[in-house]
Design a protein around this motif. Structure first.
Motif, PDB file in Angstrom:
ATOM      1  N   MET A  41       3.869  -4.338   8.182  1.00 35.20           N
ATOM      2  CA  MET A  41       3.255  -4.789   6.931  1.00 35.20           C
ATOM      3  C   MET A  41       3.550  -6.260   6.671  1.00 35.20           C
ATOM      4  O   MET A  41       2.683  -7.010   6.224  1.00 35.20           O
ATOM      5  CB  MET A  41       3.758  -3.933   5.767  1.00 35.20           C
ATOM      6  CG  MET A  41       3.309  -2.486   5.836  1.00 35.20           C
ATOM      7  SD  MET A  41       4.006  -1.461   4.515  1.00 35.20           S
ATOM      8  CE  MET A  41       3.261  -2.245   3.080  1.00 35.20           C
ATOM      9  N   ALA A  42       4.776  -6.685   6.994  1.00 33.40           N
ATOM     10  CA  ALA A  42       5.134  -8.089   6.805  1.00 33.40           C
ATOM     11  C   ALA A  42       4.321  -8.985   7.735  1.00 33.40           C
ATOM     12  O   ALA A  42       3.874 -10.071   7.340  1.00 33.40           O
ATOM     13  CB  ALA A  42       6.627  -8.288   7.062  1.00 33.40           C
ATOM     14  N   GLN A  43       4.097  -8.519   8.966  1.00 25.81           N
ATOM     15  CA  GLN A  43       3.289  -9.289   9.909  1.00 25.81           C
ATOM     16  C   GLN A  43       1.846  -9.389   9.434  1.00 25.81           C
ATOM     17  O   GLN A  43       1.220 -10.455   9.513  1.00 25.81           O
ATOM     18  CB  GLN A  43       3.338  -8.648  11.297  1.00 25.81           C
ATOM     19  CG  GLN A  43       2.574  -9.442  12.358  1.00 25.81           C
ATOM     20  CD  GLN A  43       2.610  -8.759  13.707  1.00 25.81           C
ATOM     21  OE1 GLN A  43       2.656  -7.536  13.785  1.00 25.81           O
ATOM     22  NE2 GLN A  43       2.605  -9.538  14.775  1.00 25.81           N
ATOM     23  N   GLN A  44       1.301  -8.291   8.918  1.00 23.21           N
ATOM     24  CA  GLN A  44      -0.052  -8.306   8.389  1.00 23.21           C
ATOM     25  C   GLN A  44      -0.173  -9.267   7.209  1.00 23.21           C
ATOM     26  O   GLN A  44      -1.168  -9.984   7.085  1.00 23.21           O
ATOM     27  CB  GLN A  44      -0.470  -6.894   7.975  1.00 23.21           C
ATOM     28  CG  GLN A  44      -0.664  -5.942   9.140  1.00 23.21           C
ATOM     29  CD  GLN A  44      -0.965  -4.520   8.705  1.00 23.21           C
ATOM     30  OE1 GLN A  44      -0.627  -4.120   7.584  1.00 23.21           O
ATOM     31  NE2 GLN A  44      -1.599  -3.745   9.563  1.00 23.21           N
ATOM     32  N   ASP A  45       0.849  -9.287   6.356  1.00 22.54           N
ATOM     33  CA  ASP A  45       0.839 -10.208   5.214  1.00 22.54           C
ATOM     34  C   ASP A  45       0.846 -11.655   5.689  1.00 22.54           C
ATOM     35  O   ASP A  45       0.138 -12.504   5.132  1.00 22.54           O
ATOM     36  CB  ASP A  45       2.052  -9.953   4.311  1.00 22.54           C
ATOM     37  CG  ASP A  45       1.927  -8.646   3.536  1.00 22.54           C
ATOM     38  OD1 ASP A  45       0.792  -8.160   3.411  1.00 22.54           O
ATOM     39  OD2 ASP A  45       2.956  -8.134   3.066  1.00 22.54           O
ATOM     40  N   ARG A  46       1.645 -11.948   6.731  1.00 21.93           N
ATOM     41  CA  ARG A  46       1.688 -13.322   7.261  1.00 21.93           C
ATOM     42  C   ARG A  46       0.340 -13.731   7.833  1.00 21.93           C
ATOM     43  O   ARG A  46      -0.115 -14.864   7.633  1.00 21.93           O
ATOM     44  CB  ARG A  46       2.774 -13.439   8.338  1.00 21.93           C
ATOM     45  CG  ARG A  46       4.201 -13.419   7.793  1.00 21.93           C
ATOM     46  CD  ARG A  46       5.188 -13.881   8.851  1.00 21.93           C
ATOM     47  NE  ARG A  46       5.217 -12.978   9.995  1.00 21.93           N
ATOM     48  CZ  ARG A  46       6.008 -11.920  10.095  1.00 21.93           C
ATOM     49  NH1 ARG A  46       6.828 -11.612   9.100  1.00 21.93           N
ATOM     50  NH2 ARG A  46       6.001 -11.162  11.179  1.00 21.93           N
ATOM     51  N   ILE A  47      -0.315 -12.793   8.530  1.00 19.33           N
ATOM     52  CA  ILE A  47      -1.632 -13.093   9.101  1.00 19.33           C
ATOM     53  C   ILE A  47      -2.635 -13.374   7.989  1.00 19.33           C
ATOM     54  O   ILE A  47      -3.415 -14.334   8.068  1.00 19.33           O
ATOM     55  CB  ILE A  47      -2.110 -11.921   9.978  1.00 19.33           C
ATOM     56  CG1 ILE A  47      -1.230 -11.792  11.219  1.00 19.33           C
ATOM     57  CG2 ILE A  47      -3.570 -12.103  10.377  1.00 19.33           C
ATOM     58  CD1 ILE A  47      -1.517 -10.555  12.058  1.00 19.33           C
ATOM     59  N   GLY A  73      14.869   7.864  10.827  1.00 19.74           N
ATOM     60  CA  GLY A  73      14.038   7.608   9.657  1.00 19.74           C
ATOM     61  C   GLY A  73      14.124   6.168   9.209  1.00 19.74           C
ATOM     62  O   GLY A  73      13.112   5.560   8.834  1.00 19.74           O
ATOM     63  N   VAL A  74      15.336   5.613   9.251  1.00 20.70           N
ATOM     64  CA  VAL A  74      15.522   4.208   8.873  1.00 20.70           C
ATOM     65  C   VAL A  74      14.776   3.296   9.833  1.00 20.70           C
ATOM     66  O   VAL A  74      14.124   2.327   9.432  1.00 20.70           O
ATOM     67  CB  VAL A  74      17.018   3.852   8.827  1.00 20.70           C
ATOM     68  CG1 VAL A  74      17.195   2.351   8.640  1.00 20.70           C
ATOM     69  CG2 VAL A  74      17.714   4.617   7.709  1.00 20.70           C
ATOM     70  N   ASN A  75      14.843   3.614  11.142  1.00 20.37           N
ATOM     71  CA  ASN A  75      14.164   2.788  12.139  1.00 20.37           C
ATOM     72  C   ASN A  75      12.648   2.813  11.941  1.00 20.37           C
ATOM     73  O   ASN A  75      11.974   1.786  12.071  1.00 20.37           O
ATOM     74  CB  ASN A  75      14.513   3.283  13.549  1.00 20.37           C
ATOM     75  CG  ASN A  75      15.953   2.974  13.924  1.00 20.37           C
ATOM     76  OD1 ASN A  75      16.561   2.058  13.356  1.00 20.37           O
ATOM     77  ND2 ASN A  75      16.509   3.737  14.858  1.00 20.37           N
ATOM     78  N   CYS A  76      12.122   4.001  11.632  1.00 16.49           N
ATOM     79  CA  CYS A  76      10.679   4.106  11.403  1.00 16.49           C
ATOM     80  C   CYS A  76      10.266   3.305  10.174  1.00 16.49           C
ATOM     81  O   CYS A  76       9.239   2.625  10.183  1.00 16.49           O
ATOM     82  CB  CYS A  76      10.285   5.572  11.219  1.00 16.49           C
ATOM     83  SG  CYS A  76      10.383   6.552  12.736  1.00 16.49           S
ATOM     84  N   LEU A  77      11.093   3.377   9.123  1.00 19.30           N
ATOM     85  CA  LEU A  77      10.791   2.639   7.910  1.00 19.30           C
ATOM     86  C   LEU A  77      10.825   1.137   8.163  1.00 19.30           C
ATOM     87  O   LEU A  77       9.950   0.393   7.707  1.00 19.30           O
ATOM     88  CB  LEU A  77      11.786   3.019   6.809  1.00 19.30           C
ATOM     89  CG  LEU A  77      11.606   2.314   5.461  1.00 19.30           C
ATOM     90  CD1 LEU A  77      10.230   2.645   4.883  1.00 19.30           C
ATOM     91  CD2 LEU A  77      12.703   2.735   4.487  1.00 19.30           C
ATOM     92  N   ALA A  78      11.851   0.703   8.918  1.00 19.26           N
ATOM     93  CA  ALA A  78      11.958  -0.729   9.229  1.00 19.26           C
ATOM     94  C   ALA A  78      10.783  -1.191  10.077  1.00 19.26           C
ATOM     95  O   ALA A  78      10.269  -2.307   9.902  1.00 19.26           O
ATOM     96  CB  ALA A  78      13.279  -1.001   9.958  1.00 19.26           C
ATOM     97  N   TYR A  79      10.332  -0.326  10.992  1.00 17.27           N
ATOM     98  CA  TYR A  79       9.194  -0.662  11.844  1.00 17.27           C
ATOM     99  C   TYR A  79       7.924  -0.824  11.010  1.00 17.27           C
ATOM    100  O   TYR A  79       7.156  -1.770  11.179  1.00 17.27           O
ATOM    101  CB  TYR A  79       9.016   0.432  12.892  1.00 17.27           C
ATOM    102  CG  TYR A  79       7.843   0.207  13.831  1.00 17.27           C
ATOM    103  CD1 TYR A  79       7.912  -0.764  14.824  1.00 17.27           C
ATOM    104  CD2 TYR A  79       6.683   0.977  13.726  1.00 17.27           C
ATOM    105  CE1 TYR A  79       6.840  -0.981  15.690  1.00 17.27           C
ATOM    106  CE2 TYR A  79       5.620   0.771  14.581  1.00 17.27           C
ATOM    107  CZ  TYR A  79       5.703  -0.203  15.563  1.00 17.27           C
ATOM    108  OH  TYR A  79       4.650  -0.410  16.406  1.00 17.27           O
ATOM    109  N   ASP A  80       7.705   0.121  10.081  1.00 16.45           N
ATOM    110  CA  ASP A  80       6.531   0.048   9.211  1.00 16.45           C
ATOM    111  C   ASP A  80       6.571  -1.202   8.341  1.00 16.45           C
ATOM    112  O   ASP A  80       5.543  -1.872   8.143  1.00 16.45           O
ATOM    113  CB  ASP A  80       6.459   1.290   8.314  1.00 16.45           C
ATOM    114  CG  ASP A  80       6.140   2.549   9.115  1.00 16.45           C
ATOM    115  OD1 ASP A  80       5.649   2.416  10.246  1.00 16.45           O
ATOM    116  OD2 ASP A  80       6.396   3.658   8.592  1.00 16.45           O
TER     117      ASP A  80
END
Length: 286
Positions: free
Chosen positions: A32-38, A21-28
């Motif tokens: 989102m962080a990558q989308q924000d940078r774009i 669950g932690v890994n999935c959350l970190a992946y999401d």
């Protein structure tokens, strides 16, 4: 001594381990962080609405040996004298349409008054359809304030500056989306024929029209022009097609026009281009 009972293995939760669950959350969160940078990079590189640019700027977007696109740009040069680029953020059509229309109304007082009357009563029409008044009021006020600026004949740079203020520009986009949604729902029997996936027109509007950053298609264009009487929208669409030497043009209107706008939808990096100069009479819709 009593025999020890065998220990039962502990069962894991049905949803997997906490680590998964932690890994999935970190992946999401990473996505989102990558989308924000774009989005931040796009915002830095592209104003919401640009200054006037020579249409020949489009040559730089394609390789010199791509003769198909080069010929299409030559065709556009015969019809238009300049372009304004808009930020490719999913809202580009509405922003381009809003600016192009208000820019044209700076020189057309009669059409401006007609547009003002239609816009003034549009809020009550949306409320009558079930939209919440206090939710849409601020967005409607933004549209009316921009119309009043045009009515005062503000200099064009001032109007452009207003469209580059995110709060003002985005509020206008929201209201144009609401007007589009209202039109689609009023004429749902007609527009539902063009929907896929078994969605109702209300579901389509909630998912594809009203949310910000959702791109527009032909159905959106028809609906938004229906809210602006006497407006014809010409959409030159540049696509790679060696069979067609000219830029494909789609014209949407539900009425004859006294103001003819043109928005060019580009496949090169997204964004809508507000074309300068009104098309010649034979390019207007009939």
């Amino acid at each position: 001594m009593a025999a020890e009972e065998p220990q039962q293995p502990q069962s894991e939760p049905l949803g997997g381990s906490d680590a998964d669950g932690v890994n999935c959350l970190a992946y999401d969160e990473a996505i989102m962080a990558q989308q924000d940078r774009i989005q931040q990079e796009i915002a830095v590189q592209n104003p919401l609405v640009s200054e006037r640019l020579e249409l020949a700027e489009l040559y730089k977007e394609y390789a010199e040996d791509d003769h198909v696109y080069q010929e299409k740009i030559k065709d556009l040069l015969q019809k238009y004298s300049y372009i304004r680029k808009t930020r490719p953020d999913g809202n580009c059509f509405y922003r381009a349409f809003g600016f192009a229309h208000l820019e044209a109304l700076l020189e057309d007082g009669q059409e401006l008054q007609r547009f003002k009357e239609v816009s003034a009563r549009s809020k009550e029409e949306l409320v009558a359809q079930g939209f919440t008044e206090f939710t849409i009021e601020d967005f409607h006020n933004t549209l009316m304030e921009l119309i009043e600026r045009v009515e005062r004949r503000v200099p064009l740079p001032e109007l452009l500056a207003a469209f580059n203020e995110p709060a003002t520009s985005d509020y206008l986009v929201v209201y144009l989306r609401l007007l589009t949604s209202g039109c689609l729902q009023r004429h749902r029997r007609f527009f539902e024929q063009f929907l896929e996936g078994g969605r109702s027109i209300k579901e389509f509007c909630q998912q594809e029209v009203e949310p910000m950053c959702k791109e527009s298609d032909h159905i959106h264009i028809i609906a938004v022009t229906d809210q602006c009487p006497s407006v014809c929208l010409s959409v030159p669409f540049r696509r790679w097609s060696p069979c067609a030497r000219r830029a494909t043009t789609s014209t949407s209107s539900l009425s004859l026009t006294s103001v003819c706008l043109s928005v060019c939808l580009s496949l090169s990096g997204g964004g809508a281009h507000v074309q300068g100069e009104r098309p010649h009479p034979h390019h207007r819709c009939r």
